[in-house]
Design a protein around this motif. Structure first.
Motif, PDB file in Angstrom:
ATOM      1  N   LYS A  78       9.372   3.591   0.822  1.00 43.07           N
ATOM      2  CA  LYS A  78       8.674   3.237   1.844  1.00 43.07           C
ATOM      3  C   LYS A  78       9.286   2.286   2.761  1.00 43.07           C
ATOM      4  O   LYS A  78      10.240   1.345   2.158  1.00 43.07           O
ATOM      5  CB  LYS A  78       7.183   2.330   1.286  1.00 43.07           C
ATOM      6  CG  LYS A  78       6.516   3.174   0.381  1.00 43.07           C
ATOM      7  CD  LYS A  78       4.949   2.985   0.983  1.00 43.07           C
ATOM      8  CE  LYS A  78       4.336   4.120   0.206  1.00 43.07           C
ATOM      9  NZ  LYS A  78       3.296   3.850  -0.937  1.00 43.07           N
ATOM     10  N   GLU A  95       9.580  10.624   5.612  1.00 39.35           N
ATOM     11  CA  GLU A  95       8.343  11.008   6.550  1.00 39.35           C
ATOM     12  C   GLU A  95       8.547  10.422   7.767  1.00 39.35           C
ATOM     13  O   GLU A  95       8.405  11.076   8.781  1.00 39.35           O
ATOM     14  CB  GLU A  95       7.048  10.349   5.747  1.00 39.35           C
ATOM     15  CG  GLU A  95       6.763  11.323   4.498  1.00 39.35           C
ATOM     16  CD  GLU A  95       5.604  10.577   3.572  1.00 39.35           C
ATOM     17  OE1 GLU A  95       4.885  11.281   3.082  1.00 39.35           O
ATOM     18  OE2 GLU A  95       5.408   9.244   3.948  1.00 39.35           O
ATOM     19  N   ASN A  96       9.142   9.132   7.844  1.00 42.48           N
ATOM     20  CA  ASN A  96       9.471   8.561   9.195  1.00 42.48           C
ATOM     21  C   ASN A  96      10.435   9.559   9.987  1.00 42.48           C
ATOM     22  O   ASN A  96      10.149   9.823  11.298  1.00 42.48           O
ATOM     23  CB  ASN A  96       9.957   7.310   9.018  1.00 42.48           C
ATOM     24  CG  ASN A  96       8.956   6.044   8.922  1.00 42.48           C
ATOM     25  OD1 ASN A  96       8.426   5.657  10.005  1.00 42.48           O
ATOM     26  ND2 ASN A  96       8.330   5.847   7.929  1.00 42.48           N
ATOM     27  N   THR A 106       9.043   1.834  13.277  1.00 42.81           N
ATOM     28  CA  THR A 106       8.762   2.698  12.202  1.00 42.81           C
ATOM     29  C   THR A 106       7.501   2.646  11.362  1.00 42.81           C
ATOM     30  O   THR A 106       6.800   1.306  11.838  1.00 42.81           O
ATOM     31  CB  THR A 106       9.837   2.299  11.140  1.00 42.81           C
ATOM     32  OG1 THR A 106       9.977   0.709  10.894  1.00 42.81           O
ATOM     33  CG2 THR A 106      11.237   2.830  11.420  1.00 42.81           C
ATOM     34  N   ALA A 107       6.943   3.397  10.645  1.00 45.49           N
ATOM     35  CA  ALA A 107       5.681   3.164   9.876  1.00 45.49           C
ATOM     36  C   ALA A 107       5.962   2.603   8.627  1.00 45.49           C
ATOM     37  O   ALA A 107       6.321   3.513   7.820  1.00 45.49           O
ATOM     38  CB  ALA A 107       4.769   4.611   9.976  1.00 45.49           C
ATOM     39  N   PRO A 108       5.445   1.457   8.298  1.00 49.12           N
ATOM     40  CA  PRO A 108       5.839   0.704   7.095  1.00 49.12           C
ATOM     41  C   PRO A 108       5.444   1.358   5.992  1.00 49.12           C
ATOM     42  O   PRO A 108       6.282   1.371   4.782  1.00 49.12           O
ATOM     43  CB  PRO A 108       5.298  -0.702   7.269  1.00 49.12           C
ATOM     44  CG  PRO A 108       4.336  -0.590   8.205  1.00 49.12           C
ATOM     45  CD  PRO A 108       4.849   0.749   9.369  1.00 49.12           C
ATOM     46  N   SER A 109       4.162   2.011   5.866  1.00 45.66           N
ATOM     47  CA  SER A 109       3.649   2.464   4.519  1.00 45.66           C
ATOM     48  C   SER A 109       4.083   3.870   4.342  1.00 45.66           C
ATOM     49  O   SER A 109       3.606   4.518   3.275  1.00 45.66           O
ATOM     50  CB  SER A 109       2.283   2.424   4.625  1.00 45.66           C
ATOM     51  OG  SER A 109       1.543   3.078   5.567  1.00 45.66           O
ATOM     52  N   MET A 110       4.925   4.706   5.144  1.00 40.91           N
ATOM     53  CA  MET A 110       5.211   5.684   4.962  1.00 40.91           C
ATOM     54  C   MET A 110       6.767   5.702   4.568  1.00 40.91           C
ATOM     55  O   MET A 110       7.501   4.684   4.716  1.00 40.91           O
ATOM     56  CB  MET A 110       5.079   6.544   6.402  1.00 40.91           C
ATOM     57  CG  MET A 110       3.591   6.737   6.347  1.00 40.91           C
ATOM     58  SD  MET A 110       3.189   7.534   8.161  1.00 40.91           S
ATOM     59  CE  MET A 110       3.619   9.059   7.911  1.00 40.91           C
ATOM     60  N   MET A 125       9.808  -4.057  13.301  1.00 41.42           N
ATOM     61  CA  MET A 125       8.768  -3.677  12.584  1.00 41.42           C
ATOM     62  C   MET A 125       8.047  -2.606  13.283  1.00 41.42           C
ATOM     63  O   MET A 125       7.130  -1.785  12.945  1.00 41.42           O
ATOM     64  CB  MET A 125       7.910  -4.548  12.284  1.00 41.42           C
ATOM     65  CG  MET A 125       8.294  -5.714  11.624  1.00 41.42           C
ATOM     66  SD  MET A 125       8.732  -5.455  10.045  1.00 41.42           S
ATOM     67  CE  MET A 125      10.144  -6.267   9.590  1.00 41.42           C
TER      68      MET A 125
END
Lengths: 339, 264
Positions: B145, B101-102, B93-97, B90
């Protein structure tokens, strides 16, 4: 009734700018920024002071935006460089701004009634064009007997608010904007991709409060006064707009979420208008009405969901009992068939 | 390429909890070296990695990357030439993107972040090509996402994001430890593939001895903040888990305590 609804649309779309600012800090950056209560007034104070001193309303509004940006930046610096908890740095800034706003204005209240504001200019221009006679019949269709003073404010504010919404949507997709979103989502990750999260937080909170101050300066020009107490509870109104909007319109993408926030701001205004029409409620009850609306918006979706879940489980359980009963009837065969 | 000179770090100095996490560490990696680091819990592996990435500042000693002294450079600046994959799937990476985008954020690692769109047509095509090399079908889900991906998929994406800008140093911090054996093997193979493709100078911490033996051209064993064993090239090829455990016992006069390491 129609007129007060029209009024809530009008002020809702102005407050929507403030709500967009709250969305930026609260949702995008995950930073519960209470500076809003102060920076909203700062925007109003700066604009009002400059207008009564003869500056053009446009210059005054622009100065208000810059003042709000700076206020937000200071909150950001307090948090990132001073290592102060986000909530506390916002509260500190809010308290400090109360005195600063008084200093800016020089007195607790500046009336703007006979001054030239952005809206008075626009209205004059609008009436020259005679556009109200185009829009008013629309309300007539709905059976409105009283007609609004002018459509200028509403139409122009829809244009302004949506321009800022689209700019925000775009900004959050740029390289810098992506990094700001990641700062709210996973700081450690974006730092490992060489982003200076401190700077991004300062920038983000600055932009957020710039929007709030813009909203404050427009509310002052619309309402005809700037008052040192006009920002009290503003953060809750902003939050209410964000939460109501997201609950009603969803927040799947950025564009959807910002649209939802604008919708939320308008719906909040409408809800307040209706609440104030209840006989035993009066204008002083505004804050408690706001609190109740926010609590309802926060709690209702959870209650609905747990209800839905309960129903689902109940249904499954009934299905299982039915199946078991069915197997028991014909089950004798099954169990004897098995060795 | 990477040079640690006399690096020492002590935690809680002067208290009963004092811990010498790193004691006079000297390591030099050449371009393209792949170093695996093993040792029991508390041996100083992660501390060493964090001192390189800048999450921890050394008490004494210098760290040079590509001839540049980075000892006092803040973490985010060093990150321009250090790629990292964390143990927690987790974390990288950026989970809500979305996936694209990541990737766009990772793509901006060694560039200035501007007000241009993070994802444009050309980049999307590029990202898809990179994603195809993972063979996970992620190239068809670039607008999903990242929070919706499984741990293995997220870790594979993290690995890609950490490497595709070809950083000068790649740091892997037990990056397969949180995955099931099948996923861990997938990530291990991907690591091997990617590191050799870009010829990345790599430092990998692992608790899995077999993995430490299979990957890389150099291996160090740490204990109590010191490097107690350093083997390279052919000598490393000949190592086995048995020999490593014997060596540890001979050097330290005690058994290696981590049963995780023995089981592996």
């Amino acid at each position: 009734m129609m007129i007060s609804l029209f009024g809530s649309f009008e002020s809702g779309i102005i407050y929507a700018l403030m709500a967009l600012g709250v969305y930026l800090s609260f949702r995008v950056l995950d930073f519960p920024d209470l500076t809003v209560d102060g920076s909203f007034v700062t925007g109003a104070a700066v604009a009002a002071l400059m207008i009564i001193n003869g500056y053009s309303p446009l210059t005054a509004t622009l100065a208000a935006v810059i003042a709000g940006f700076l206020a937000g930046c200071i909150t950001g610096v307090l948090h990132t460089k001073g290592k102060i908890n986000p909530l506390l740095s916002g509260i500190l800034m809010m308290i400090a701004l109360y005195s600063i706003n008084l200093r800016i204005m020089g007195r607790p209240n500046i009336p703007l009634l006979n001054e030239e504001t952005i809206f008075s200019k626009l209205t004059a221009f609008w009436q020259n064009l005679g556009l109200d006679s185009v829009f008013n019949p629309i309300l007539g269709i709905f059976g409105a007997t009283q007609l609004p003073r002018t459509w200028a404010v509403l139409i122009v504010m829809i244009f302004v608010t949506f321009t800022i919404k689209f700019l925000t949507d775009y900004f959050l997709k740029t390289e810098t904007g992506l990094a700001i979103r990641a700062t709210g989502d996973n700081k450690r990750m974006i730092r490992s991709f060489s982003a200076n999260t401190d700077w991004l937080i300062i920038l983000g909170i600055g932009i957020s409060n710039a929007m709030v101050a813009l909203s404050g300066s427009l509310i002052a020009q619309h309402g005809g006064f700037a008052d040192v107490g006009m920002g009290i509870g503003m953060i809750i109104i902003g939050l209410a707009s964000v939460i109501i909007g997201e609950a009603l319109f969803g927040a799947k993408t950025i564009a959807r979420a910002t649209l939802a926030v604008i919708g939320g701001a308008i719906i909040y205004r409408i809800a307040v208008t209706f609440a104030l029409r209840v006989d035993f409620l009066e204008a002083g009850d505004m804050k408690v009405i706001t609190a109740v609306i926010v609590i309802a918006a926060l709690v209702a979706p959870k209650i609905l969901e747990s209800r839905r879940d309960k129903k689902r489980r109940l249904r499954k359980r009934e299905e299982l009992t039915k199946r078991l009963a069915f197997e028991n009837e014909s089950g004798g065969v099954k169990s004897s068939a098995a060795p | 390429m990477l040079h640690l000179k006399n690096v020492s770090i002590t935690f809680n100095e002067g208290t009963p909890d004092e811990k010498k996490a790193l004691q006079n560490i000297n390591v030099e990696l050449k371009k393209g070296d792949f170093l695996t680091v093993i040792g029991s819990n508390g041996a100083g592996k992660s501390t060493m990695m964090n001192s390189i990435s800048g999450s921890l500042i050394t008490d004494v000693g210098d760290i040079e990357i590509n001839g540049k002294n980075v000892t006092h450079m803040p973490e985010y600046k060093r990150a321009a030439f250090i790629g990292r994959v964390f143990q927690d799937p987790m974390a990288g990476t950026a989970p809500s993107m979305t996936i694209e985008e990541n990737l766009a954020m990772a793509f901006s690692r060694n560039k200035k972040r501007t007000l241009k769109l993070g994802v444009n047509k050309k980049r999307r095509q590029l990202f898809k090509e990179y994603l195809e090399t993972l063979n996970l079908g992620l190239e068809n889900r670039i607008n999903a996402k990242v929070g919706l991906l499984s741990g293995g998929e997220r870790q594979a994406l993290s690995l890609l994001m950490a490497t595709f800008t070809e950083p000068e140093i790649l740091l892997l911090d037990e990056h397969t430890a949180a995955l099931d054996p099948a996923r861990a093997e997938l990530i291990t193979n991907l690591t091997d593939e990617i590191v050799s493709k870009f010829n990345l100078t790599t430092l990998m911490v692992t608790h899995n001895m077999q993995q430490a033996l299979d990957l890389g051209n150099r291996l160090v064993m740490m204990d109590s903040g010191q490097i107690i064993l350093d083997v390279e090239g052919e000598e490393k090829q000949k190592l086995t888990i048995e020999k490593l455990l014997q060596e540890f016992q001979r050097l330290r006069g005690k058994k290696m305590e981590s049963d995780r390491a023995v089981l592996a």
